[in-house]
Enzyme design. Structure first.
Site, short mmCIF file in Angstrom:
data_model
loop_
_atom_site.label_atom_id
_atom_site.label_comp_id
_atom_site.label_asym_id
_atom_site.label_seq_id
_atom_site.Cartn_x
_atom_site.Cartn_y
_atom_site.Cartn_z
CG ASP A 30 45.67 46.36 37.00
OD1 ASP A 30 46.06 46.15 38.05
OD2 ASP A 30 44.85 45.51 36.07
CG PHE A 47 45.11 39.91 34.23
CD1 PHE A 47 45.69 38.45 34.60
CD2 PHE A 47 43.72 39.89 34.51
CE1 PHE A 47 44.95 37.61 35.09
CE2 PHE A 47 42.96 39.00 34.89
CZ PHE A 47 43.63 37.86 35.25
CE1 TYR A 54 42.24 38.65 43.50
CE2 TYR A 54 40.40 40.08 43.61
CZ TYR A 54 41.38 39.47 42.73
OH TYR A 54 41.26 39.35 41.38
CE LYS A 55 46.05 40.25 41.90
NZ LYS A 55 45.79 38.67 41.82
NE ARG A 114 51.39 34.00 39.41
CZ ARG A 114 50.54 34.93 39.45
NH1 ARG A 114 50.55 35.94 38.95
NH2 ARG A 114 49.47 34.74 40.02
#
Length: 440
Positions: free
Chosen positions: A205, A136, A230-231, A379
């Site tokens: 990560d 990312f 938050y995922k 996705r």
């Protein structure tokens, strides 16, 4: 495939989906979330759904703890110790013993702490930092900044080549457990072992794996790790991230961002810094209490849930979705870029589609919410605590119906999409499109 064949296939797969949902041991957890039956929500890999009890908890935090107790809540309501307390709630989900995770700041800030801290632990003779070349972007930006700050050389490597690239000059290696575009799961145990065998430190990560699959931080000897909440942990937009520092490194961990709340005597207000013991030294400033306590409440949905059960359902869901896509979608219209092998798959399915922006926009309009990563990746994130097999079947069926529609704009490069984040206000300039959600 003819319309008749498609209808027959849909009937059979729909029946199988209902059968699988009927015997799913996690199916009852869906009612713990604020979800509507009209929407198939497959974007939990960007923003997890709201646990239904969190608003009541936040009303109490705001009305009583802040509104009535005010400053007393730092002590009486446990605000001051929340970063470590919430860290210990996350620890079993990622395979860590208590006392090694602190919650606070963003993933980006914690990546910076971890990389610089790892370089300092490695010593001055090691002058290279290896970074996942497919990472990312922010991880790459921060690794480059850490390299400049510490006088090291940044070496981008493909994750599969990290084991052969690490050597006596390597200080630290920053890798993603799951690739945010493709959903590929990388070999955390094997790569960690290779990095440590070379005398370097392994930093992972976990943004796309924490809460989706077993991680085993302690069991596999990971040195440092970071992750968002938050995922798959459903902490809410912008929820604070977490930092893991293995117990063996804590006494020597030298954070590049020493703050008053990580001081051994924070209220002594002395000009000299002395780091606190344990995970506390990963703190920086005043904890973000409102989002911290929303996350703490959200983690209640994990009570009694084994992450191994979540992983088993995740693989079953993604297998079933890929089967439905293969049955419904005409050959060649989409190509899976997520690996088929279970050992190489996270909890999302990514499909290459030439007109991905248009297709995802139409999916969202039809009540199937995924997202895209330009130029051509659709996705779909599968969060096993609230996504079911009927959701997977419906998503694949609607995808096939959309791909059968005439394309009103055959040139995808000329398409315009309203500049609006899925859950945010209208944007201008370089903001995300409706189908491009923030949060990796």
């Amino acid at each position: 495939m003819s319309e008749t064949a498609t209808a027959v296939g849909a009937e059979g797969l729909g029946a199988r989906a209902r059968e699988l949902d009927a015997v799913d041991p996690l199916a009852g957890h869906r009612k713990l979330f604020a979800l509507d039956e009209e929407t198939v929500y497959l974007d939990g890999n960007s923003l997890g759904a709201l646990p239904a009890h969190v608003p009541a908890r936040m009303a109490d935090v705001i009305g009583r703890e802040w509104g009535e107790l005010r400053i007393r809540s730092w002590d009486e309501s446990g605000w001051w110790t929340a970063p470590e307390r919430v860290g210990d709630r996350i620890a079993p989900i990622v395979g860590a013993a208590p006392g090694q995770i602190v919650v606070g700041d963003s993933t980006s800030v914690n990546v910076f702490k971890a990389v610089v801290g790892a370089v300092r632990l490695a010593g001055p003779e090691r002058d290279e930092i290896l970074v996942d070349a497919t990472t990312f972007p922010t991880d790459g930006y921060l690794a480059a900044s850490a390299a400049r700050l510490t006088g090291r050389r940044l070496v981008p490597v493909a994750p599969g080549e990290a084991a052969s690239a690490v050597g006596p000059r390597t200080a630290a290696v920053l890798l993603n457990h799951v690739d945010f575009r493709t959903g590929r799961l990388h070999d955390l145990p094997g790569l960690t072992a290779a990095v440590r065998a070379a005398g370097a430190l392994a930093i992972w990560d976990l943004c796309h794996s924490a809460g989706a699959l077993p991680v085993g931080l302690d069991a596999h000897g990971v040195d440092l790790a970071v992750g968002c909440t938050y995922k798959y942990l459903n902490g809410g937009p912008g929820a604070p991230a977490f930092l893991y520092v293995a117990e063996r490194h804590q006494a020597a961990f030298d954070s590049p961002l020493p703050g008053w709340t990580s001081h051994a005597d924070p209220f002594g207000m002395t000009p000299e810094y002395a780091a606190a013991d344990g995970a506390v030294r990963g703190r920086v400033g005043t904890p973000d209490i409102l989002s911290m306590l929303a996350l703490e409440a959200a983690l209640d949905v994990w009570d009694g849930v084994a992450v191994e059960s979540v992983r088993a359902k995740s693989l079953a869901l993604t297998d079933f979705f890929l089967e439905c896509v293969a049955a419904y979608v005409p050959a060649g219209r989409v190509v899976p870029v997520t690996p088929g092998a279970h050992a190489e798959r996270g909890s999302q399915v990514s499909l290459s589609c030439p007109d991905a922006p248009r297709v995802m926009r139409r999916l969202i309009e039809r009540g199937v919410v995924g997202d895209l990563r330009r130029p051509d990746v659709l996705r779909f994130g599968f969060t096993p605590l609230y996504v079911g097999f009927a959701d997977a079947e419906r998503a694949a069926r609607v995808l096939a119906e959309i791909l059968a529609e005439p394309d009103p704009d055959p040139d995808p490069g000329t398409e315009t999409v309203p500049m609006q984040a899925e859950t945010g206000p209208e944007q201008t300039g370089t903001g995300p499109t409706q189908a491009e959600t923030p949060g990796a």
